[in-house]
Design an enzyme around this catalytic site. Sequence first.
Site, mmCIF file in Angstrom:
data_model
loop_
_atom_site.group_PDB
_atom_site.id
_atom_site.type_symbol
_atom_site.label_atom_id
_atom_site.label_comp_id
_atom_site.label_asym_id
_atom_site.label_seq_id
_atom_site.Cartn_x
_atom_site.Cartn_y
_atom_site.Cartn_z
ATOM 1 C CG ASN B 404 4.346 2.763 6.597
ATOM 2 O OD1 ASN B 404 5.118 3.034 5.725
ATOM 3 N ND2 ASN B 404 4.480 3.408 7.868
ATOM 4 C CG ASP B 405 6.032 -1.379 8.273
ATOM 5 O OD1 ASP B 405 6.389 -0.367 8.172
ATOM 6 O OD2 ASP B 405 5.697 -1.978 9.479
ATOM 7 C CB VAL B 406 3.630 -4.188 2.646
ATOM 8 C CG1 VAL B 406 3.260 -5.192 3.742
ATOM 9 C CG2 VAL B 406 2.294 -3.429 2.468
#
Lengths: 141, 475
Positions: B404-406
Amino acid sequence: MSISRTGWAVLAALCLTPAAFAASGNEQVDPMIFRIAIFILAAFIGYYVVWAVTPALHTPLMSVTNAISGVVIVGAIIAATASVLGESNPEIVNKIWAAKWLGAASIAFASVNIFGGFLVTNRMLAMYKKKERPAKKADAA
Amino acid sequence: MSAIDISALLYLVSAVLFIFSIRGLSSPETARNGNMLGIIGMVLAAGTTVFLVREHLDPTTFGLIAGGIIIGGGVGSVLAQKAPMTAMPQMVGMFNALGGMASLLAGLAAFYAPAAFGLIDAEGLMSPRSLVEMSLSVLIGAVTFSGSVIAALKLNGSIPGGPIILPARHLLNLLILLVLIGLIVMLAISPDAQAGNGYLLVGIAALALVAGITLVIPIGGADMPVVISMLNSYSGWAAAALGFTLSNFALIVVGAIVGASGAILSYIMCKAMNRFFVSVIAGGFGADDAATGGAGGGVDDRPVKIGSAEDAAFILKNSSKVIIVPGYGMAVAQAQHALKEMGDKLKEEGVEVAYAIHPVAGRMPGHMNVLLAEAQVPYDEIFEMDDINSQFKQADVAFVIGANDVTNPGAKDDPQSPIYGMPVLEVWNAGTTMFIKRSLASGYAGVQNELFYRDNTMMLLSDAKKMVENIVKAL
């Protein structure tokens, strides 16, 4: 990742310093200086060798460093072989036995790392496979 | 040349072999030979030591050594064969712990039997320098041990993986550090300790064990790769400190190299998260933001496009290039084998398949690569972030599984975002971005991912493994 000129200068200085001291007088260089020199040079070697490791193999890198840090077994073996021969003071004999058992325990822990670390690294590395191009062509034909 | 000189040279040879064992890891082709050199180096180092102490090998002593090696070696071998690849992070954490413990015990042993280590002068006293070296190997070993145990338990899910915030933790850690330094100074100048008496060193060990816990417990979740690398580094410094006590080349060289290795990995991980090492180690990340992030996520009711496995299969089948982006969620769901099957099916359909790995995907450096290797994905289909980022433009589908964050575009173009500046995989440049996620919840950093609400994004809300299996069926 390029090494700066300062880096090389520091390195050269580190190599030459003990030699310079050795040459400068008839006094012996403190062996400690050599140990520190080896330590720092090894850290530099580590720096370059580790940067050269491909990121895909960073997990095996960690498990193999686990394995080789098991080389503390060297110290553990020396502890386990501490000798009580010729010791009459019961207090000292007790301490030596404590050291022998601590050494044995340390050998056990280090052995877990050595055997486990090398084996699991080997197991991981065996899984890294390249694309099998010839086999594929055979399939298509 | 005396026996001691010859043995010093042999230790040097084993140190060189260890260097080559790491050098081998520069490519998967040379890595296994490298591992073999490492094993030879270890046998050489241990064998040389046994040769040096051969005169003291009475049956009891021999039993102690052989017993230790058989028990430890047996446990290690079984663990190494049985541990599943998804459990590698906690396995490495546990090995770090044992390495620290081995240094701790060997340092203590040196204190109780200094004569065996050649550490006493004519009057039978240890020098302050030896005592400092010993206490460093005990201290670093103890911090490594307890810190790694906590990290391994967190990774194993035995204790909550998130940050656990202790009251006034920075003050507490600073206080412990000052007391430890004080104790080492006391030990070094105490005539009692120089004669090998007293419990100061045991006290240092005990306090350092506490320090390991207070240091690691506030760090959690996705910061784990940094922690694991850092503890890996510590286990090296502990070995180096022991090497100074013993004046042993192999130990000093290995310690320095392992220390450097862990430090570099920590640096790479921090850089990939655009965070400072000190702020990672200070801990607490995610805990403070989770509340605000969660609330922010709650009010967001913009429409998202939710797809089914059949929809996804249809689009995938009709693309010419698919880039798969795996993350920690794939590891949790053990979806790597299903994923490889999906990749194979797509390749049969003539689709070009590649994998893109963010440096901090997963819970330790290289975690995703090992899992994909386990599923027999060839390593030349797997690319690092910098090598593949430009290719998303040519891809029809970016298939994000458990990450997600990446992939958050906010890291690139939203200066308000907490993860602004972090290098990310530019999955939004692909024709369609598919996300397999269990929910629309924000990622570890507590940041909403803008990408979920874009027109060309398709959300596949399900367990990663189940969803991939369904897609395989539909293909």
